[in-house]
Motif scaffolding. Structure first.
Motif, PDB file in Angstrom:
ATOM      1  N   HIS A   1       7.960  -3.084   5.696  1.00 38.88           N
ATOM      2  CA  HIS A   1       6.592  -2.799   4.870  1.00 38.88           C
ATOM      3  C   HIS A   1       7.063  -2.859   3.551  1.00 38.88           C
TER       4      HIS A   1
ATOM      5  N   ASP B   1       5.972   0.830  -0.971  1.00 35.25           N
ATOM      6  CA  ASP B   1       4.635   1.680  -1.415  1.00 35.25           C
ATOM      7  C   ASP B   1       3.556   2.129  -1.026  1.00 35.25           C
ATOM      8  N   GLU B   2       3.092   1.830   1.186  1.00 33.06           N
ATOM      9  CA  GLU B   2       3.037   1.601   2.116  1.00 33.06           C
ATOM     10  C   GLU B   2       3.477   3.240   2.858  1.00 33.06           C
TER      11      GLU B   2
ATOM     12  N   ALA C   1       0.038   5.411   2.959  1.00 31.33           N
ATOM     13  CA  ALA C   1      -0.845   4.239   3.215  1.00 31.33           C
ATOM     14  C   ALA C   1      -1.168   4.385   4.726  1.00 31.33           C
ATOM     15  N   LYS C   2       0.710   3.899   4.840  1.00 33.36           N
ATOM     16  CA  LYS C   2       0.339   3.851   6.436  1.00 33.36           C
ATOM     17  C   LYS C   2       0.008   4.829   7.266  1.00 33.36           C
TER      18      LYS C   2
ATOM     19  N   ASN D   1       2.721   4.219  -4.860  1.00 33.84           N
ATOM     20  CA  ASN D   1       3.006   4.431  -3.627  1.00 33.84           C
ATOM     21  C   ASN D   1       1.664   5.509  -2.984  1.00 33.84           C
TER      22      ASN D   1
ATOM     23  N   LYS E   1      -2.062   3.551  -3.693  1.00 35.53           N
ATOM     24  CA  LYS E   1      -2.243   3.140  -2.113  1.00 35.53           C
ATOM     25  C   LYS E   1      -2.265   4.573  -0.991  1.00 35.53           C
TER      26      LYS E   1
END
Length: 194
Positions: free
Chosen positions: A95, A98-99, A102-103, A126, A129
């Motif tokens: 992905h 930055d994720e 968050a993911k 990151n 997010k």
């Protein structure tokens, strides 16, 4: 300046930063500990995250609460979002970097949980997010920052907590984040276990 003078300056500057933090932030640190305890008493989790050396502070909080701080007691539900290298690199590869937090928070977080964010610098997309996901999921944010709060401070909501170390030195911010983490662990143990 001699090498010993440099050492003395490091200690003196660190002591001054600690005294400034103690004088300005004791009540806020106490309040943050109470919010963390309230979440734990309501069967919720604490998530931690940070980048680089701040990741170590995040993992310190997780380890001290999940295992023990200074005494043996029941484990507390804390998850360090920065400790699983396979997950972090997989998310970054598939992905975007930055994720990475968050993911994980989207999958694991629930309303009433608390996200503890450690940020000693200005650039941390990151973390931004992760804060956005926390707000979407009704997860409170406790942000440990420094200097002017960087990009994290403007992202916080009214009910979030920011403990901003009054220093512009990243090294001293990191040192004090660890000291604040130790305070939080001690206060949580005291409130939950006497």
């Amino acid at each position: 300046m001699s090498l010993q003078d440099r050492i003395i300056n490091h200690f003196s500057d660190s002591i001054q930063a600690q005294q400034d933090t103690m004088g300005n932030l004791c009540e806020l640190i106490e309040y943050a500990s109470q919010r963390l305890v309230s979440s734990l008493l309501n069967d919720r989790k604490i998530f931690t995250c940070g980048n680089g050396r701040s990741s170590a502070s995040a993992q310190l909080l997780s380890s001290a609460l999940l295992n023990q701080y200074e005494r043996d007691r029941p484990s507390l539900p804390v998850i360090a979002l920065s400790s699983d290298a396979v997950t972090l690199t997989g998310i970054a590869n598939d992905h975007h970097f930055d994720e990475i937090f968050a993911k994980q928070l989207r999958a694991l977080g629930q309303s009433g949980d608390i996200l503890v964010v450690y940020c000693d610098s200005h650039n941390a997309a990151n973390l931004g997010k992760a804060i956005a996901v926390a707000h979407d999921k009704d997860i409170s944010v406790l942000a440990l920052t420094g200097h002017n709060g960087g990009m994290v401070s403007p992202l916080l909501h009214e009910l979030d907590i920011e403990i901003r170390v009054p220093s512009s030195s990243r090294a001293h911010i990191q040192e004090i984040h660890i000291l604040i983490t130790h305070c939080l662990c001690d206060l949580i143990d005291q409130q939950l276990f006497g």
